[in-house]
Motif scaffolding. Structure first.
Motif, PDB file in Angstrom:
ATOM      1  N   LEU A 269      47.752  49.132  43.799  1.00 11.47           N
ATOM      2  CA  LEU A 269      48.011  49.743  42.494  1.00 11.47           C
ATOM      3  C   LEU A 269      47.809  51.258  42.446  1.00 11.47           C
ATOM      4  CD1 LEU A 269      46.415  46.972  40.234  1.00 11.47           C
ATOM      5  CD2 LEU A 269      48.819  47.296  40.820  1.00 11.47           C
TER       6      LEU A 269
ATOM      7  N   THR B  83      52.357  40.385  30.156  1.00  8.85           N
ATOM      8  CA  THR B  83      52.026  41.629  29.451  1.00  8.85           C
ATOM      9  C   THR B  83      53.235  42.575  29.450  1.00  8.85           C
ATOM     10  OG1 THR B  83      51.040  42.216  31.582  1.00  8.85           O
ATOM     11  CG2 THR B  83      49.511  41.719  29.792  1.00  8.85           C
TER      12      THR B  83
ATOM     13  N   PRO C 223      50.204  44.265  23.959  1.00  7.96           N
ATOM     14  CA  PRO C 223      50.582  42.913  24.398  1.00  7.96           C
ATOM     15  C   PRO C 223      49.495  41.839  24.219  1.00  7.96           C
ATOM     16  CG  PRO C 223      51.328  44.538  25.971  1.00  7.96           C
ATOM     17  CD  PRO C 223      50.441  45.261  25.002  1.00  7.96           C
ATOM     18  N   THR C 224      48.235  42.254  24.022  1.00 10.12           N
ATOM     19  CA  THR C 224      47.214  41.238  23.741  1.00 10.12           C
ATOM     20  C   THR C 224      46.465  41.615  22.462  1.00 10.12           C
ATOM     21  OG1 THR C 224      45.520  42.394  25.014  1.00 10.12           O
ATOM     22  CG2 THR C 224      46.838  40.793  26.210  1.00 10.12           C
TER      23      THR C 224
ATOM     24  N   ARG D 193      36.016  48.298  33.058  1.00 14.43           N
ATOM     25  CA  ARG D 193      36.909  47.156  33.287  1.00 14.43           C
ATOM     26  C   ARG D 193      38.328  47.446  32.805  1.00 14.43           C
ATOM     27  NH1 ARG D 193      33.334  42.780  35.337  1.00 14.43           N
ATOM     28  NH2 ARG D 193      35.250  41.746  35.912  1.00 14.43           N
ATOM     29  N   ILE D 194      38.656  48.705  32.582  1.00 19.03           N
ATOM     30  CA  ILE D 194      40.020  49.025  32.126  1.00 19.03           C
ATOM     31  C   ILE D 194      41.028  48.428  33.104  1.00 19.03           C
ATOM     32  CG2 ILE D 194      40.188  51.231  33.383  1.00 19.03           C
ATOM     33  CD1 ILE D 194      41.667  52.353  30.933  1.00 19.03           C
TER      34      ILE D 194
ATOM     35  N   MET E 155      50.980  50.911  36.957  1.00 26.65           N
ATOM     36  CA  MET E 155      52.139  50.095  37.332  1.00 26.65           C
ATOM     37  C   MET E 155      52.802  49.490  36.095  1.00 26.65           C
ATOM     38  SD  MET E 155      52.513  47.253  40.212  1.00 26.65           S
ATOM     39  CE  MET E 155      51.982  45.714  39.537  1.00 26.65           C
TER      40      MET E 155
HETATM   41  C1  HEM Z   1      51.699  46.318  30.014  1.00 26.32           C
HETATM   42  C2  HEM Z   1      51.001  45.844  30.993  1.00 26.32           C
HETATM   43  C3  HEM Z   1      49.546  45.465  30.922  1.00 26.32           C
HETATM   44  C4  HEM Z   1      48.681  45.418  29.846  1.00 26.32           C
HETATM   45  C5  HEM Z   1      48.962  45.762  28.390  1.00 26.32           C
HETATM   46  C6  HEM Z   1      47.395  44.997  30.362  1.00 26.32           C
HETATM   47  C7  HEM Z   1      46.261  44.846  29.583  1.00 26.32           C
HETATM   48  C8  HEM Z   1      45.007  44.558  30.097  1.00 26.32           C
HETATM   49  C9  HEM Z   1      43.800  44.465  29.306  1.00 26.32           C
HETATM   50  C10 HEM Z   1      43.697  44.677  27.795  1.00 26.32           C
HETATM   51  C11 HEM Z   1      42.783  44.182  30.152  1.00 26.32           C
HETATM   52  C12 HEM Z   1      41.306  43.961  29.786  1.00 26.32           C
HETATM   53  C13 HEM Z   1      40.468  45.196  29.993  1.00 26.32           C
HETATM   54  C14 HEM Z   1      39.006  44.962  29.646  1.00 26.32           C
HETATM   55  O1  HEM Z   1      38.461  43.930  30.003  1.00 26.32           O
HETATM   56  O2  HEM Z   1      38.405  45.816  28.959  1.00 26.32           O
HETATM   57  C15 HEM Z   1      43.334  44.057  31.485  1.00 26.32           C
HETATM   58  C16 HEM Z   1      42.597  43.777  32.605  1.00 26.32           C
HETATM   59  C17 HEM Z   1      43.156  43.539  33.842  1.00 26.32           C
HETATM   60  N1  HEM Z   1      44.485  43.688  34.185  1.00 26.32           N
HETATM   61 FE1  HEM Z   1      45.995  44.309  32.983  1.00 26.32          FE
HETATM   62  N2  HEM Z   1      47.507  44.787  31.709  1.00 26.32           N
HETATM   63  C18 HEM Z   1      48.794  45.071  32.099  1.00 26.32           C
HETATM   64  C19 HEM Z   1      49.316  45.024  33.373  1.00 26.32           C
HETATM   65  C20 HEM Z   1      48.628  44.624  34.494  1.00 26.32           C
HETATM   66  C21 HEM Z   1      49.167  44.595  35.834  1.00 26.32           C
HETATM   67  C22 HEM Z   1      50.566  45.046  36.218  1.00 26.32           C
HETATM   68  C23 HEM Z   1      48.172  44.105  36.646  1.00 26.32           C
HETATM   69  C24 HEM Z   1      48.161  43.868  38.137  1.00 26.32           C
HETATM   70  C25 HEM Z   1      49.148  43.436  38.813  1.00 26.32           C
HETATM   71  C26 HEM Z   1      47.003  43.865  35.809  1.00 26.32           C
HETATM   72  C27 HEM Z   1      45.800  43.368  36.259  1.00 26.32           C
HETATM   73  C28 HEM Z   1      44.634  43.344  35.510  1.00 26.32           C
HETATM   74  C29 HEM Z   1      43.320  42.967  36.049  1.00 26.32           C
HETATM   75  C30 HEM Z   1      43.031  42.523  37.475  1.00 26.32           C
HETATM   76  C31 HEM Z   1      42.397  43.110  35.006  1.00 26.32           C
HETATM   77  C32 HEM Z   1      40.889  42.870  35.070  1.00 26.32           C
HETATM   78  C33 HEM Z   1      40.140  44.189  35.357  1.00 26.32           C
HETATM   79  C34 HEM Z   1      38.637  43.998  35.530  1.00 26.32           C
HETATM   80  O3  HEM Z   1      38.081  43.042  35.022  1.00 26.32           O
HETATM   81  O4  HEM Z   1      38.038  44.845  36.221  1.00 26.32           O
HETATM   82  N3  HEM Z   1      47.324  44.178  34.516  1.00 26.32           N
HETATM   83  N4  HEM Z   1      44.692  44.305  31.422  1.00 26.32           N
END
Ligand code: HEM
Length: 511
Positions: free
Chosen positions: A146, A315, A375-376, A453-454, A460
């Motif tokens: 990423l 998402t 999206p969430t 944890r962002i 991407m």
């Molecule tokens: C429009 C696209 C996306 C949105 C709106 C989104 C939104 C989010 C949100 C709200 C969280 C939670 C953050 C928190 O716990 O404070 C999150 C966590 C996460 N997202 Fe995304 N996400 C997107 C795309 C992606 C993509 C493309 C990937 C990887 C292929 C991904 C992998 C993850 C992972 C692994 C976490 C956990 C991070 C952690 O706990 O350290 N997300 N995402």
């Protein structure tokens, strides 16, 4: 017919279990309430807390919660059986939790038994508790796939996937008098890209759809059940547990052959010229995770690859659906975007990722899209590493800290006319141009969460949304299908926040 002793035993169990639990509950409650000052919330019942109130309200959980903010304020407690939910909904509280006290609230809560199976006992980036294991997994996901450098290296595969996406829309439009189901097509395109990034292989449509169906079954299986809140009821859910194990087996049997295929490619790269030179899986095969002696085994690899596929599919696809709906609803925004595409990329050369960097209107449109339609509804659940203060209240270490996103990006204290969809607010001079989407400087909208944890897929995800929308508008003019009633901007939850009524558009190829 049941014998008398069995009836007697069942009866006495039925009578005694609630009594025992009532005593345990009242003992625990008095012990805890003496020590902890929880945020306010609707009064609940012994043992079940607010569970039945939520269930009997006949409203989606999210609507039930939204109606509580005006009564109890931006931080409140809901007791869902054995789980205590602390829900926050204001920019100030999110800043306190995720930035000022970021380290304290950077963990994840205990999981229910079904999730434990699918996450290999919390061995994923998103579920790991805050500590060395999480740090290793997250660092690897970022550097393995990423990071900006890695994303750039994968550009040719993404561009080819975009060409296929546009061709697919074109042939579907020809076959259906121009009609296009936006979410289904966007979802498929994103899933194809993530599969090739994850495994470094190109699969045919039949296999991709098969994998996608298994992944959807996994998500459905992970939806919360009554026994997650009332573990006492677990004996009544043995059928669902058996079903969950079957889905897990199916997931393993579907993904392990892809892992084996990649291993074969890495052994003999010369024999597989069309395979990608690297993949997310490559970074996992020999991964040394802090605190572990061995690299991930096959079932752990299945879990880590599934996390990659699931994190970015719904998402991103959801954002595309809302984006096209907004363009249809406001043709002048669609024209402005098209004009920018013409001036930066022109008609004949497909918009590239380099082009996107210079497209300020597109970037403003995508920001406004994520502000208005995150999206969430909730960020992923956080947990405190130890009992901690938030907004002057106590958050126990075993509570779920839920962060409600839409009230922040709709807050009239932070945004002028927040209900309006106006990409211009992010253009120079529009007032929102300096907004920091990571939330470090200030919290105004956090569709990707904030702090430690962002979302690591922020870069991407934004590239995919921008590129897909730009390519869609460059190739076609988008309108609402004439058979559809007016656009409905109401939302509902289906893994992500989708449109109440799936968007059916009609496209006209641009000359
Ligand atoms: C429009 C696209 C996306 C949105 C709106 C989104 C939104 C989010 C949100 C709200 C969280 C939670 C953050 C928190 O716990 O404070 C999150 C966590 C996460 N997202 Fe995304 N996400 C997107 C795309 C992606 C993509 C493309 C990937 C990887 C292929 C991904 C992998 C993850 C992972 C692994 C976490 C956990 C991070 C952690 O706990 O350290 N997300 N995402």
């Amino acid at each position: 017919m049941a014998s008398a002793p069995v009836v007697f035993t069942t009866l006495s169990l039925l009578i005694s279990i609630p009594i025992i639990f009532f005593f345990i509950f009242t003992r625990n409650k008095s012990r805890h309430s003496k020590q902890l000052k929880l945020p306010p919330g609707p009064p609940g019942w012994p043992i079940i807390g607010n569970l039945f109130q939520v269930a009997l309200s006949n409203k989606p959980f999210i609507h039930y919660v939204r109606e509580l903010f005006p009564i109890y304020g931006p931080i409140l407690t809901l007791r869902m059986g054995a789980r205590t939910l602390i829900i926050i909904s204001s920019a100030e509280l999110v800043h306190e939790a995720l930035i000022e006290k970021g380290q304290l609230f950077a963990s994840r809560p205990a999981e229910n038994p079904t999730r434990v199976i699918f996450s290999c006992n919390k061995f994923t980036v998103n579920s790991a508790i805050y500590g060395p294991e999480w740090r290793s997994l997250r660092r690897n996901m970022v550097s393995g796939m990423l990071s900006t450098t890695r994303l750039k290296q994968f550009y040719p595969n993404r561009a080819a996937a975009m060409d296929r996406f546009i061709d697919r829309i074109r042939s579907e439009a020809i076959a259906n008098d121009g009609a296009i189901s936006v979410l289904r097509n966007a979802r498929y395109a994103v899933f194809c890209i993530l599969i090739s990034m994850c495994f470094g292989v190109e699969l045919d449509e039949k296999d991709i759809i098969r994998i996608d169906e298994v992944m959807k079954r996994v998500l459905i299986t992970l939806s919360p059940r009554m026994d997650d809140y009332l573990p006492l009821l677990r004996p009544f859910f043995s059928k669902q547990r058996a079903q969950a194990l079957n889905v897990r087996k199916e997931q393993i049997e579907t993904i392990v052959p892809l892992i084996d295929e990649r291993r074969a490619i890495l052994k003999n790269p010369a024999d597989h010229k069309s395979a990608a030179p690297f993949s997310y899986l490559d970074s996992l095969l020999d991964l040394r995770v802090d605190g572990r002696n061995s690299a991930p085994n096959d079932t752990e690899l299945v879990t880590l690859c599934s996390e990659f596929l699931n994190g970015g599919t719904d998402t991103t696809a959801t954002a595309i659906e809302w984006g096209i709906a907004r363009l249809i609803n406001n043709p002048s925004i669609q024209s402005k975007l098209y004009d920018e595409i013409m001036s930066v990329a022109g008609k004949d050369k497909p918009v590239s990722e380099n082009d996107i960097e210079g497209m300020v209107y597109l970037q403003s449109f995508v920001k406004e899209l994520l502000r208005k339609h995150p999206p969430t509804y909730f960020s992923l659940t956080h947990a405190a590493v130890q009992t901690a203060k938030l907004g002057g209240y106590d958050v126990p270490a075993n509570a779920n800290l839920e962060i409600y996103l839409p009230t922040i990006s709709e807050d009239p204290r932070l945004w002028k006319e927040p209900e309006e969809f106006k990409p211009e607010r992010f253009l120079p001079g529009g007032g929102g141009e300096s907004m920091d989407i990571t939330g470090v400087k200030e919290i105004k909208m956090i569709p990707f969460g904030a702090g430690r944890r962002i979302c690591p897929g922020l870069g991407m995800g934004t590239i995919h949304i921008s590129l897909m929308l730009a390519r869609m508008v460059q190739a076609f003019e988008w309108k609402l299908h004439p058979d559809e009633p007016e656009l409905d901007f109401g939302s509902k939850l289906e893994f992500t926040v989708v449109m109440n009524r799936p968007l059916l558009a009609i496209v006209k190829a641009r000359k």
